[in-house]
Design a protein around this motif. Structure first.
Motif, PDB file in Angstrom:
ATOM      1  N   TYR A 195      16.507   8.162  17.824  1.00  0.00           N
ATOM      2  CA  TYR A 195      15.857   7.292  16.840  1.00  0.00           C
ATOM      3  C   TYR A 195      16.498   7.463  15.467  1.00  0.00           C
ATOM      4  CZ  TYR A 195      12.121   5.183  14.102  1.00  0.00           C
ATOM      5  OH  TYR A 195      11.404   4.403  13.237  1.00  0.00           O
ATOM      6  N   THR A 198       0.863  -1.180   0.000  1.00  0.00           N
ATOM      7  CA  THR A 198       0.000   0.000   0.000  1.00  0.00           C
ATOM      8  C   THR A 198       0.891   1.220   0.000  1.00  0.00           C
ATOM      9  OG1 THR A 198      -0.038  -0.125   2.389  1.00  0.00           O
ATOM     10  CG2 THR A 198      -1.897  -1.088   1.240  1.00  0.00           C
ATOM     11  N   GLY A 199       0.274   2.379  -0.192  1.00  0.00           N
ATOM     12  CA  GLY A 199       1.038   3.620  -0.203  1.00  0.00           C
ATOM     13  C   GLY A 199       1.426   3.984  -1.622  1.00  0.00           C
ATOM     14  N   LEU A 217      -5.431   7.349  -1.285  1.00  0.00           N
ATOM     15  CA  LEU A 217      -4.825   8.202  -0.269  1.00  0.00           C
ATOM     16  C   LEU A 217      -4.843   9.686  -0.623  1.00  0.00           C
ATOM     17  CD1 LEU A 217      -1.739   5.937   0.449  1.00  0.00           C
ATOM     18  CD2 LEU A 217      -3.928   5.968   1.616  1.00  0.00           C
ATOM     19  N   SER A 263      18.814   5.180  12.973  1.00  0.00           N
ATOM     20  CA  SER A 263      18.459   4.939  11.576  1.00  0.00           C
ATOM     21  C   SER A 263      19.590   5.329  10.636  1.00  0.00           C
ATOM     22  CB  SER A 263      17.232   5.753  11.187  1.00  0.00           C
ATOM     23  OG  SER A 263      16.164   5.441  12.020  1.00  0.00           O
ATOM     24  N   GLN A 266       6.268   3.598   3.854  1.00  0.00           N
ATOM     25  CA  GLN A 266       6.684   4.551   4.890  1.00  0.00           C
ATOM     26  C   GLN A 266       8.001   4.144   5.524  1.00  0.00           C
ATOM     27  OE1 GLN A 266       3.635   4.922   7.788  1.00  0.00           O
ATOM     28  NE2 GLN A 266       2.163   5.789   6.331  1.00  0.00           N
ATOM     29  N   GLY A 267       8.915   5.097   5.587  1.00  0.00           N
ATOM     30  CA  GLY A 267      10.221   4.821   6.151  1.00  0.00           C
ATOM     31  C   GLY A 267      10.165   4.386   7.609  1.00  0.00           C
ATOM     32  N   GLY A 268       9.200   4.927   8.345  1.00  0.00           N
ATOM     33  CA  GLY A 268       9.110   4.642   9.774  1.00  0.00           C
ATOM     34  C   GLY A 268       8.959   3.161  10.064  1.00  0.00           C
ATOM     35  N   ARG A 269       8.334   2.439   9.141  1.00  0.00           N
ATOM     36  CA  ARG A 269       8.098   1.012   9.399  1.00  0.00           C
ATOM     37  C   ARG A 269       9.274   0.153   8.934  1.00  0.00           C
ATOM     38  NH1 ARG A 269       2.645   1.331  11.175  1.00  0.00           N
ATOM     39  NH2 ARG A 269       1.716   3.061  10.102  1.00  0.00           N
ATOM     40  N   GLN A 311      12.573   0.111   9.167  1.00  0.00           N
ATOM     41  CA  GLN A 311      13.613  -0.386  10.069  1.00  0.00           C
ATOM     42  C   GLN A 311      13.086  -1.441  11.012  1.00  0.00           C
ATOM     43  OE1 GLN A 311      16.043   2.514  11.954  1.00  0.00           O
ATOM     44  NE2 GLN A 311      17.186   2.702  10.055  1.00  0.00           N
ATOM     45  N   THR A 335      -3.493   0.984  -3.478  1.00  0.00           N
ATOM     46  CA  THR A 335      -3.277   2.419  -3.550  1.00  0.00           C
ATOM     47  C   THR A 335      -2.875   2.799  -4.965  1.00  0.00           C
ATOM     48  OG1 THR A 335      -1.140   1.907  -2.612  1.00  0.00           O
ATOM     49  CG2 THR A 335      -2.740   2.886  -1.153  1.00  0.00           C
ATOM     50  N   THR A 392      -8.372   0.857   0.815  1.00  0.00           N
ATOM     51  CA  THR A 392      -7.063   0.291   0.491  1.00  0.00           C
ATOM     52  C   THR A 392      -7.169  -1.208   0.281  1.00  0.00           C
ATOM     53  OG1 THR A 392      -6.134   1.960   1.938  1.00  0.00           O
ATOM     54  CG2 THR A 392      -4.670   0.227   1.226  1.00  0.00           C
ATOM     55  N   PHE A 443      19.749   7.814   9.002  1.00  0.00           N
ATOM     56  CA  PHE A 443      19.175   8.479   7.832  1.00  0.00           C
ATOM     57  C   PHE A 443      17.915   9.208   8.285  1.00  0.00           C
ATOM     58  CE2 PHE A 443      16.079   8.026   4.235  1.00  0.00           C
ATOM     59  CZ  PHE A 443      16.640   9.016   3.435  1.00  0.00           C
ATOM     60  N   GLY A 478      14.566   6.160  -1.005  1.00  0.00           N
ATOM     61  CA  GLY A 478      14.348   6.630   0.363  1.00  0.00           C
ATOM     62  C   GLY A 478      14.241   5.459   1.324  1.00  0.00           C
ATOM     63  N   LEU A 479      13.432   4.461   0.969  1.00  0.00           N
ATOM     64  CA  LEU A 479      13.260   3.313   1.854  1.00  0.00           C
ATOM     65  C   LEU A 479      14.545   2.503   1.937  1.00  0.00           C
ATOM     66  CD1 LEU A 479       9.634   2.048   1.144  1.00  0.00           C
ATOM     67  CD2 LEU A 479      10.428   3.810   2.682  1.00  0.00           C
ATOM     68  N   ARG A 502      -0.025  -3.131  16.926  1.00  0.00           N
ATOM     69  CA  ARG A 502       0.372  -2.690  15.603  1.00  0.00           C
ATOM     70  C   ARG A 502       1.391  -3.658  15.005  1.00  0.00           C
ATOM     71  NH1 ARG A 502       3.941   1.802  13.105  1.00  0.00           N
ATOM     72  NH2 ARG A 502       5.394   0.305  13.957  1.00  0.00           N
ATOM     73  N   ASP A 517       4.449  -5.697   4.657  1.00  0.00           N
ATOM     74  CA  ASP A 517       4.044  -4.463   3.970  1.00  0.00           C
ATOM     75  C   ASP A 517       4.638  -3.267   4.707  1.00  0.00           C
ATOM     76  OD1 ASP A 517       2.817  -2.440   2.616  1.00  0.00           O
ATOM     77  OD2 ASP A 517       0.810  -2.802   3.440  1.00  0.00           O
ATOM     78  N   GLN A 547      14.747  11.792   6.617  1.00  0.00           N
ATOM     79  CA  GLN A 547      14.183  12.583   5.515  1.00  0.00           C
ATOM     80  C   GLN A 547      12.856  13.176   5.993  1.00  0.00           C
ATOM     81  OE1 GLN A 547      13.203  10.304   2.063  1.00  0.00           O
ATOM     82  NE2 GLN A 547      12.322   8.615   3.210  1.00  0.00           N
ATOM     83  N   LEU A 581       0.613  -5.535  11.619  1.00  0.00           N
ATOM     84  CA  LEU A 581       1.472  -5.210  10.489  1.00  0.00           C
ATOM     85  C   LEU A 581       2.092  -6.462   9.879  1.00  0.00           C
ATOM     86  CD1 LEU A 581       2.229  -2.502   9.319  1.00  0.00           C
ATOM     87  CD2 LEU A 581       4.284  -2.520  10.692  1.00  0.00           C
ATOM     88  N   THR A 615      16.847   3.948   4.389  1.00  0.00           N
ATOM     89  CA  THR A 615      16.429   3.658   5.759  1.00  0.00           C
ATOM     90  C   THR A 615      16.781   2.228   6.145  1.00  0.00           C
ATOM     91  OG1 THR A 615      14.565   5.048   5.186  1.00  0.00           O
ATOM     92  CG2 THR A 615      14.493   3.986   7.312  1.00  0.00           C
ATOM     93  N   GLN A 668       4.068  -0.204   3.756  1.00  0.00           N
ATOM     94  CA  GLN A 668       3.133   0.902   3.507  1.00  0.00           C
ATOM     95  C   GLN A 668       3.813   2.115   2.884  1.00  0.00           C
ATOM     96  OE1 GLN A 668       1.507   1.369   7.496  1.00  0.00           O
ATOM     97  NE2 GLN A 668      -0.306   0.281   6.782  1.00  0.00           N
ATOM     98  N   ASP A 712       9.660  11.097   6.828  1.00  0.00           N
ATOM     99  CA  ASP A 712       9.692  10.232   8.009  1.00  0.00           C
ATOM    100  C   ASP A 712       9.686  11.051   9.288  1.00  0.00           C
ATOM    101  OD1 ASP A 712       9.886   8.106   6.352  1.00  0.00           O
ATOM    102  OD2 ASP A 712      12.057   7.862   6.570  1.00  0.00           O
TER     103      ASP A 712
END
Lengths: 399, 336, 286, 238
Positions: B241, A33-34, C214, B245, A79-82, A84, C116, C111, B247, A106-107, B288, A75, B249, B292, A110, A77, B252
């Motif tokens: 954090y 997704t995303g 989105l 990482s 998003q970089g936050g997920r 790592q 997406t 979704t 890195f 970008g990902l 989560r 997944d 941007q 996930l 990360t 998504q 994020d």
């Protein structure tokens, strides 16, 4: 009945994944997704095709052992936050021995540090930005051409038609597109093109009217740039809607997706730098030919392969070759083989830099330029550059 | 002279804190976080707890504004992101050691928050909430164009950066323990604020701002202080954090989703309780993590989080702690 | 120079659609002091409404507008009863969170259903060419339809009994109840109208630009900016604010890198909230 | 009390955990002017709000024309002809006089015979007719009270309840409004009035209830009440 089904699902979740010793686990995240999902899923499908073919053929042979390949995917998504968290989990919990990088520069940036922190080799099949590979990593291996190479063909092709064309460089504000644009700018200036507009836009931009009006005001004849799928496709459509009268357009990534044809007339004539096109017939040292890969892919997924799919497959193929050559699945031994490899597959040549400042950077692979052209009333991609690999002439000017 | 007086008052307050059971409960939680993964070198547990420490830090600090003062802050993540950027920038461009960069990030971000706070805290209710979104988006858009910070491409740290901490593997442990410390500080801060006159003032503002002002609570100052105070520790957490990482941007660092997740956490645990923010964060992170990575639910994780939040808001507005207090009123004395 | 004029015209055309989107948000705020965080999802629903009706059922694109308005209205009423009604009179945080939760559920379902991917609804309309500049027919028609919808809303609010009841409830809910106006029903109706307007805006946006599940977030943020410029709760202000935002995007971009317009937008947004909490373009209320 | 249009029995109400009204009973007789008098904070306004339904009672019953309407919402009660002019007028300040009056006639009951009633209201309050297009928020206190009563009359009430008619108004206006009320009563309207000005209330009403601390203190004909020493001392300042 439904209860039973649910019960089975729960049991499947609870039961520990049982696998034999001779199982090779490769971990990766993909963007189901995303905003990045179109290309990420294509890349993933290529990898899956490789996995299924390897397993059907009895697995990877390393020394005396045969390893079946197992993928663990999550997944991210887009998003970089997920990323790592998930890569750490892939290594720590799922015991992945090798990693494939996520999609997009970008990902990848990360995820890269995790590979270093845990000493797990990561094959980058969807992150062209070179910066990630200039930080002193020892376990990264870039399969695709780096960002700086992307628009080289597009610029040269334009110069061959009009050496002093007025050029607009319009790109998304993300690590990959920016790196591409910086390199393109230098090339264009060196070659004598006249850069009349240089603009970046936020990756989630939905309305490009302002940029297109500026392009028209600057009397640009050609436009290069773009970013990923969503913004690139929108940009293409608005260039068409606002009749920007450009003679030449080259956009990153987006036009490479088969889905791009859904734009109809707006897709016509747009060129895209491509890591791979089926028409480019390299003679592989090992693995299938381009045509064979494309055929198998289309048979499995009922959709044409694009370069992201080819990358996914090529990543697997190269890893397999390295494991077979080293005769072991030890991370350092496999990386040593990859470091020394200089081979050609259906995807093209593969060789990486090995000096500490650039370890893993792809230095041998070459890109082609494809253009959406009409063939028997249908929109299709043709390779138009370099001349040697050309399957059709570049249509120039578009208007 | 006045410095001495405040010192004594603070000293007395600290002494009184130590007499209360909750002080020791927090200490036990910190010890558990620090020891559990260290025993047997359990990297898997550490990674899961590491995210929990970040969530607890964000939620506890958000709780100061959201829970106590009743101000909806959609942009709490901006502190986290700016902290991360300041820290990574000082390390990568000026070669500062981690500790110095962290401290500078915390101080700079708190100061910036004070400035922002004095501006937007004149606003109330929905207007304030909208302004916090605006600040986050404005900062993100600005950083995306700010070349010294790498613009949209972000900032990278070379892997050699982990050398002073004993290489990449050991650095992860160091960062983890530092994050546990930041989390512990957040819990104590949250607790100290709640049991202080300042916290009482904030809670009064949360109940009825006009009445609080009439009763002599300096509302604008208190709000700005709370806003600034709640920026410090998230900025430290952000620095750690993104150092980990290697890195950073803009997309994020200033991800609005993380802000909203922090709000969900505060609601899940129970507004204006210290324990609630902590337990909520831990539960949310576990949930989560499960959603996930579960094959069955991964495509429905948004639906499930949304439905859960809706049910809490509609039927258990006090969150977990509200529910516990309802069943066990004496809980209020033990679990703040 | 011509380029600047073209940018202004484009800005006005697109800005009016932003205004329509914000109209839904501001109407709901004006009547019940609720910020509807389902707004973005409603816009996306309008986009997909167009896509499904035009692609699957083969209804001409613009003929979907009344269907989307009606559908949005009904969905809005249901949403009111699910996520707002129980929480009226509680702290505003609660409704923010409940509408946000519904937003998560809607986007999550979307979704799961469509991923997406980017969707494109090709609409071929003749365009207007002026020198080197071209104004796409979809933009012109979208602005025209926006004006028509806003006009219809004005007629409804000022010249029908029910519309006046909506204004009465917005003005003084208790007095309205005492005057015999079933205020709860009026609230649900207003919420329905707000969602219908958001859906219509989404549908018009989808005729102009490709979109994904989105896309709503970006337009929701724009709606916030528009309402801040025009004054929260002020329907006329929403349109003016929308056009102002369109102008900023089109006009400012002519003089500086386009990527800076976002910075300007949001800095302006915060500054306006602080300096003019009722909006720069807020018309004086009696 | 067979001719009682509105009967309130043992009503208790309050806010949150604070009880304000304690088992109050009273009635408003047909075509009479009944008043509730009492000091500030005696619970009069809470009582009225509970009767018309903007807050719900803790216990007790409200009967209107013999029917139990305790749990009906305020707008449903208004639609049956039980109409309150709230304290502080509560006009639609952003709307014109015409629009305010139209909103008063929102219910089916009010819509029926709208034109004739509008004529009658304008006869009662000619000042409003002169300012039909003016926004209510621009009016003076007295004009606003006129408009509030006019709007309530547009609902075609059977019982008109007025909370604090005279509060904050100039004496001249107050006399004028009381005159209007008397005229309305003589036309057959039932009026229930809450009034702090006990002098005035006792002077115009047919029956009065005295409320203290949320409870009924005493009730009776105005003349009889005015004679009671406690009333004279506590409310009339004699």
């Amino acid at each position: 009945m439904r209860k039973l089904y649910l019960l089975a699902a729960v049991a499947a979740l609870v039961a520990a994944p049982a696998f034999a010793d001779d199982m090779l686990t490769i971990g990766m995240t993909l963007s189901q997704t995303g905003p990045l999902n179109v290309d990420s899923v294509a890349q993933q499908r290529g990898a899956e095709l490789w996995r299924d073919e390897v397993n059907a053929a009895g697995g990877i042979k390393a020394g005396s052992k045969h390893y079946k390949v197992r993928f663990v995917t999550y997944d991210d998504q887009s998003q970089g936050g997920r990323v790592q968290q998930l890569y750490t989990r892939l290594i720590v919990q799922d015991k992945s021995q090798f990693l494939f990088g996520p999609y997009s520069s970008g990902l990848c940036a990360t995820a890269a540090v995790i590979s270093e922190q845990y000493g797990k080799p990561m094959l980058i099949t969807g992150g062209a930005e070179a910066k990630t590979l200039e930080l002193g990593n020892k376990y990264l291996v870039q399969v695709l051409s780096r960002a700086g190479e992307y628009l080289a063909g597009a610029i040269r092709a334009l110069e061959s038609k009009n050496a002093h064309a007025k050029l607009a460089v319009v790109y998304a504000d993300d690590p990959f597109s920016k790196a591409v644009a910086v390199a393109a700018r230098k090339l264009a200036q060196a070659g004598g093109l006249d850069i009349v507009l240089d603009e970046s836009y936020a990756p989630n931009t939905t309305d490009f009217s302002a940029i297109i009006n500026k392009t028209i005001s600057a009397s640009a004849e050609a436009l290069v740039g773009g970013g990923h799928y969503a913004d690139g496709a929108t940009l293409a459509r608005q260039i068409h809607d606002q009749k920007a009268n450009l003679k030449y357009i080259s956009l990153l990534v987006a036009p490479d997706s088969p889905q791009f044809a859904s734009l109809g007339d707006a897709a016509y004539g747009i060129t895209v730098p491509s890591q791979w096109e089926v028409q480019a017939a390299y003679k592989p040292d090992f693995g299938p030919t381009g045509a064979a890969f494309a055929k198998a892919f289309a048979a499995k997924f009922k959709i044409a392969a694009d370069y992201h799919s080819a990358l996914g497959y090529a990543g697997g193929l190269l890893l397999q070759h390295a494991i077979e050559q080293s005769g072991s699945i030890d991370a350092d031994k496999v990386v040593a083989v990859l470091n020394a490899m200089d081979v050609t597959t259906f995807f093209g040549r593969f060789k990486i830099a090995t000096d500490p400042g650039h370890h893993g950077l792809q230095v041998a692979h070459e890109m082609v330029l494809a253009q959406w052209q009409r063939k028997n009333g249908r929109l299709e991609r043709e390779v138009v550059w370099p001349k040697a690999a050309q399957t059709a002439d570049l249509i120039y000017p578009l208007h | 002279m006045s410095g001495k007086t405040t010192g004594t008052v603070a000293g007395e307050q600290r002494a009184s804190l130590r007499r209360r059971p909750f002080f020791w409960i927090i200490a036990a939680v910190i010890a558990a976080f620090a020891l559990a993964p260290a025993i047997g070198n359990n990297v898997e547990l550490r990674e899961s707890l590491l995210l929990a420490t970040v969530y607890i830090t964000l939620a506890s600090n958000l709780n100061i504004m959201l829970g106590y003062a009743g101000y909806i802050n959609f942009g709490s993540i901006v502190f986290f992101g700016l902290g991360g950027y300041t820290c990574v920038y000082l390390i990568s461009a000026h070669g500062w050691p981690l500790a110095a960069a962290e401290l500078a990030a915390g101080v700079a971000v708190s100061f910036l928050a004070l400035v922002f706070g004095l501006g937007i805290l004149r606003l109330r209710g929905a207007f304030f909430a909208l302004a916090t979104i605006g600040i986050n988006e404005a900062v993100q858009a600005f950083v995306s164009n700010f070349e010294p910070w790498g613009g949209a491409a972000g900032l990278y740290l070379p892997t050699t950066i982990f050398k002073p901490l004993g290489g990449p593997m050991r650095a992860l442990w160091v960062v983890y323990f530092l994050l546990v410390a930041v989390m512990g500080a957040s819990l104590y801060l949250s607790y100290a604020v709640k049991s202080s006159k300042f916290g009482l003032g904030l809670i009064a503002i949360g109940q009825n701002e006009d009445a609080a002002v009439v009763l002599g609570v300096p509302a604008p100052l208190y709000k700005a202080l709370a806003y600034s105070l709640s920026a410090f520790l998230p900025a430290l957490a952000g620095g750690l954090y993104f150092f980990k990482s290697a890195f950073i941007q803009p997309s994020d660092a200033f991800d609005l989703n993380l802000s909203t997740e922090a709000m969900v956490i505060v609601m899940l645990g129970g507004r204006s309780t210290v324990t609630g923010a902590a337990i909520g964060a831990y539960l949310y992170e576990e949930l989560r993590g499960y959603l996930l990575t579960s094959q069955t639910f991964s495509s429905f994780q948004l639906v499930i989080s949304g439905a859960l939040l809706l049910l809490i808001v509609l039927f258990v507005p006090g969150g977990l702690m509200g529910w516990i207090y309802g069943r066990w009123p004496r809980g209020k004395e033990v679990l703040e | 120079m011509l380029g600047i004029i073209a940018a202004i015209i484009d800005g006005v055309l697109i800005g009016s659609v932003y205004g329509l989107a914000a109209l839904g948000l501001t109407l709901i705020w004006g009547v019940m002091e609720v910020i509807n965080l389902t707004h973005g999802a409603a816009i996306v629903a309008g986009m997909f409404g167009l896509y499904l009706l035009a692609n699957a059922v083969h209804i001409p694109p613009y003929a979907t507008l009344p269907l989307i308005l009606i559908g949005g209205f009904l969905v809005g009423i249901v949403l009111y009863w699910i996520s707002v009604h129980r929480l009226m009179g509680r702290p505003p945080l609660m409704i923010l969170l409940s509408t946000f939760a519904v937003n998560l559920v809607v986007i999550g379902l979307g979704t799961a259903a469509w991923g997406t991917d980017l969707f494109n609804v090709p609409v071929s309309l003749p365009s207007v060419t002026w020198g080197r500049y071209t104004f796409s027919g979809t933009h012109i028609l979208a602005a025209a339809l926006t004006t028509a919808i806003a006009g219809a809303l004005y007629l409804f609010l000022y010249h029908t009994k029910l519309g006046k009841a909506v204004r009465a409830v917005a003005n003084n809910r208790e007095a309205a109840e005492l005057a015999g106006i079933p205020t709860t029903r009026v609230l649900s109706l207003s919420f329905g109208l707000g969602v219908a307007l958001a859906g219509a805006a989404g549908m018009l946006i989808a005729t102009m630009f490709p979109f994904t599940v989105l896309s709503g977030d970006a337009y929701q943020l724009k709606s916030f900016v528009v309402t801040a410029l025009g004054g929260l709760g002020n329907p006329a202000g929403a349109l003016v604010g929308g056009i102002a935002l369109g102008l900023i995007e089109g006009f400012a971009g002519q003089f500086m890198p386009v990527s800076w317009t976002l910075v300007i937008e949001f800095v302006l947004f915060v500054a306006v909230l602080i300096i003019f909490p009722r909006g720069i373009f807020a018309f004086r209320r009696a | 009390m067979n001719d009682a249009l509105l009967e309130v029995e043992e009503l208790s109400a309050g806010y949150g955990e604070v009880q304000v009204v304690w088992g109050l009973s009273f009635a408003a007789a047909r075509s009479k002017l009944t008043t509730l008098v009492g000091a500030n904070g005696a619970g009069k306004t809470t009582t009225l709000r509970t009767v018309v339904g903007t807050i719900s009672p803790w216990s007790g019953r409200v009967r209107f024309k013999g029917e139990d309407v305790t749990r009906l919402s305020a707008h449903a009660k208004a639609a049956r002809g039980l109409v309150l002019v709230p304290e502080g007028r509560q006009l639609f300040t952003n709307m014109t006089v015409d629009e305010n009056l139209e909103m008063g006639a929102f219910t089916g009951r009010g819509a029926h015979g709208y034109a004739t009633r509008l004529e009658r209201v304008f006869t009662l309050f000619p000042r409003l007719k002169e300012r039909r297009k003016q926004k209510a928020g621009t009016f003076s206190g007295g004009e606003q009270q006129m408009l509030a009563i006019a709007r309530a009359l547009m609902t075609d009430p059977e019982v008109l309840i007025i909370d604090e008619l005279s509060l904050g108004l100039a004496p001249l206006f107050v006399y004028q409004l009381f005159g209007t009320l008397k005229a309305l009563k003589e036309d057959g309207l039932t009026v229930l009035l809450v009034e702090q000005n006990v002098h005035l209330a006792l002077a115009v009403s047919d029956y009065a209830y005295v409320i203290a601390e949320g409870r009924l203190f005493t009730e009776g004909r105005p003349a009889a009440l005015a004679a009671m020493p406690e009333i004279r001392r506590a409310y009339l300042g004699l």
